[in-house]
Write a protein that holds these residues in place. Sequence first.
Motif, PDB file in Angstrom:
ATOM      1  N   SER A 173      61.773  55.259  56.049  1.00 12.77           N
ATOM      2  CA  SER A 173      62.066  55.317  54.613  1.00 12.77           C
ATOM      3  C   SER A 173      63.408  55.996  54.354  1.00 12.77           C
ATOM      4  CB  SER A 173      60.973  56.101  53.878  1.00 12.77           C
ATOM      5  OG  SER A 173      59.714  55.495  54.077  1.00 12.77           O
ATOM      6  N   VAL A 174      64.116  55.475  53.358  1.00 12.25           N
ATOM      7  CA  VAL A 174      65.338  56.124  52.859  1.00 12.25           C
ATOM      8  C   VAL A 174      64.903  57.338  52.030  1.00 12.25           C
ATOM      9  CG1 VAL A 174      67.385  55.806  51.404  1.00 12.25           C
ATOM     10  CG2 VAL A 174      66.482  53.879  52.732  1.00 12.25           C
ATOM     11  N   THR A 204      64.211  52.079  49.853  1.00 10.91           N
ATOM     12  CA  THR A 204      63.858  51.448  51.129  1.00 10.91           C
ATOM     13  C   THR A 204      63.725  49.937  50.959  1.00 10.91           C
ATOM     14  OG1 THR A 204      62.697  53.473  51.764  1.00 10.91           O
ATOM     15  CG2 THR A 204      62.211  51.483  53.044  1.00 10.91           C
ATOM     16  N   TYR A 232      55.697  55.219  56.353  1.00 11.32           N
ATOM     17  CA  TYR A 232      56.690  54.150  56.497  1.00 11.32           C
ATOM     18  C   TYR A 232      56.073  52.797  56.147  1.00 11.32           C
ATOM     19  CZ  TYR A 232      59.700  57.421  59.113  1.00 11.32           C
ATOM     20  OH  TYR A 232      60.475  58.485  59.493  1.00 11.32           O
ATOM     21  N   LYS A 261      55.019  48.373  51.466  1.00  7.81           N
ATOM     22  CA  LYS A 261      55.167  49.841  51.410  1.00  7.81           C
ATOM     23  C   LYS A 261      53.958  50.353  50.649  1.00  7.81           C
ATOM     24  CE  LYS A 261      57.593  53.813  51.628  1.00  7.81           C
ATOM     25  NZ  LYS A 261      56.501  54.754  51.425  1.00  7.81           N
ATOM     26  N   SER A 307      62.322  57.013  46.902  1.00  7.30           N
ATOM     27  CA  SER A 307      62.431  56.626  48.308  1.00  7.30           C
ATOM     28  C   SER A 307      61.940  55.201  48.561  1.00  7.30           C
ATOM     29  CB  SER A 307      61.622  57.621  49.142  1.00  7.30           C
ATOM     30  OG  SER A 307      61.443  57.148  50.437  1.00  7.30           O
ATOM     31  N   ASP A 308      60.767  54.852  47.990  1.00  8.09           N
ATOM     32  CA  ASP A 308      60.206  53.528  48.258  1.00  8.09           C
ATOM     33  C   ASP A 308      61.098  52.418  47.719  1.00  8.09           C
ATOM     34  OD1 ASP A 308      59.556  54.320  45.672  1.00  8.09           O
ATOM     35  OD2 ASP A 308      57.459  53.743  45.773  1.00  8.09           O
ATOM     36  N   ASN A 312      67.056  48.302  50.928  1.00 10.16           N
ATOM     37  CA  ASN A 312      67.594  48.175  52.293  1.00 10.16           C
ATOM     38  C   ASN A 312      66.988  46.997  53.038  1.00 10.16           C
ATOM     39  OD1 ASN A 312      69.320  50.324  52.096  1.00 10.16           O
ATOM     40  ND2 ASN A 312      68.459  51.487  53.790  1.00 10.16           N
TER      41      ASN A 312
END
Length: 340
Positions: A296-297, A132, A277, A248, A128-129, A135
């Motif tokens: 977060s994605v 993110t 987040y 992050k 996830s991190d 992105n």
Amino acid sequence: TNMLTIGYIGNGKSTNRYHLPFVLLRKNIKVKTIYRSNPKNEAWDRIEGVNYTSNLDELLNDKDIQLIVVCTKQDSHYNYAKLVLEHNKHCLVEKPFMQTYDEAKEIFDLAKKKGLIVQAYQNRRFDSDFLTVQNVIEEGKLGELLELEMHFDYYRPEIPESTHSFSPYDSYLYGHACHTLDQVISYFGEPDRIHYDVRQLLGTGRMNDYFDLDLYYGGLKVSVKSSYFRIKERPSFVLYGKKGCFVKETKDRQEEHLKMFYMPTNKDFGVDTFNHYGTLTYMDDEGITHEEKVKSVNGDYGRVYDDLYEAIVNNKDKTITDEQTLLQLKILEEGIKNLK
């Protein structure tokens, strides 16, 4: 749907914690057989409908099985992968993929010759991190990128303190940089140059327990850092551009949840809450400074299997390429070569 039928070599933590919870959710993949060399030492609950065997030939010679996943200690990866390919099966191998660049090259060449797919299980691409951070980069608010720091810290002093000899392949660099280095290579490609700082904090003849690699891409420096002696972890990612920064603090939560046996069947598995987040701080074109939380994605380790399914069943290109894996092994070998 065309079903992909798979089997596993190894029935330990890797298979049961980092593979099966994701694979069993996928309706287009069927787990048929799991081979374990020591049936008397079964620490994990058996999965209903899966055949467990201690006869490796049963797995290798099963005409239904198209893909075999090697989840064993890395000193056996080369022999098992070779065996799988020689039995005309596709192969997914836990990381570190092989012990040496030469072994990896030989395995990739054998797969090409046989028209088969072999690749490393680089599940951390789907953290996830890391997703993110991609992105945030692509949104462009940071401007030209200057520096990215990636930390993968632990406080586990008992591991290096209880190890009284040096083994390159049991080093912290091999065991942990294989996660973060793959992330860097997958997104930024091959660096112009690398500065290595790989240490044995307890002295010569002890395990490697610290690394700090700087990878240079033009004006951008990407630092991959980790240590067993970090009682307080550094942020997972710190990203600086000419117009701002993104921090992050916390890692992807999939591993945290898996360790608690909180499984991907739960809707909020691995999902960051607001507290997790990252924070984006930047100056806009009017000279006004903004600070905002970035949602977060969601990560998903199972996406390695989705990509593999597409490559095997639908002849799509592999996401985790041979060149990326070979480059990673070249960096790992170089980083460890001067330690004794």
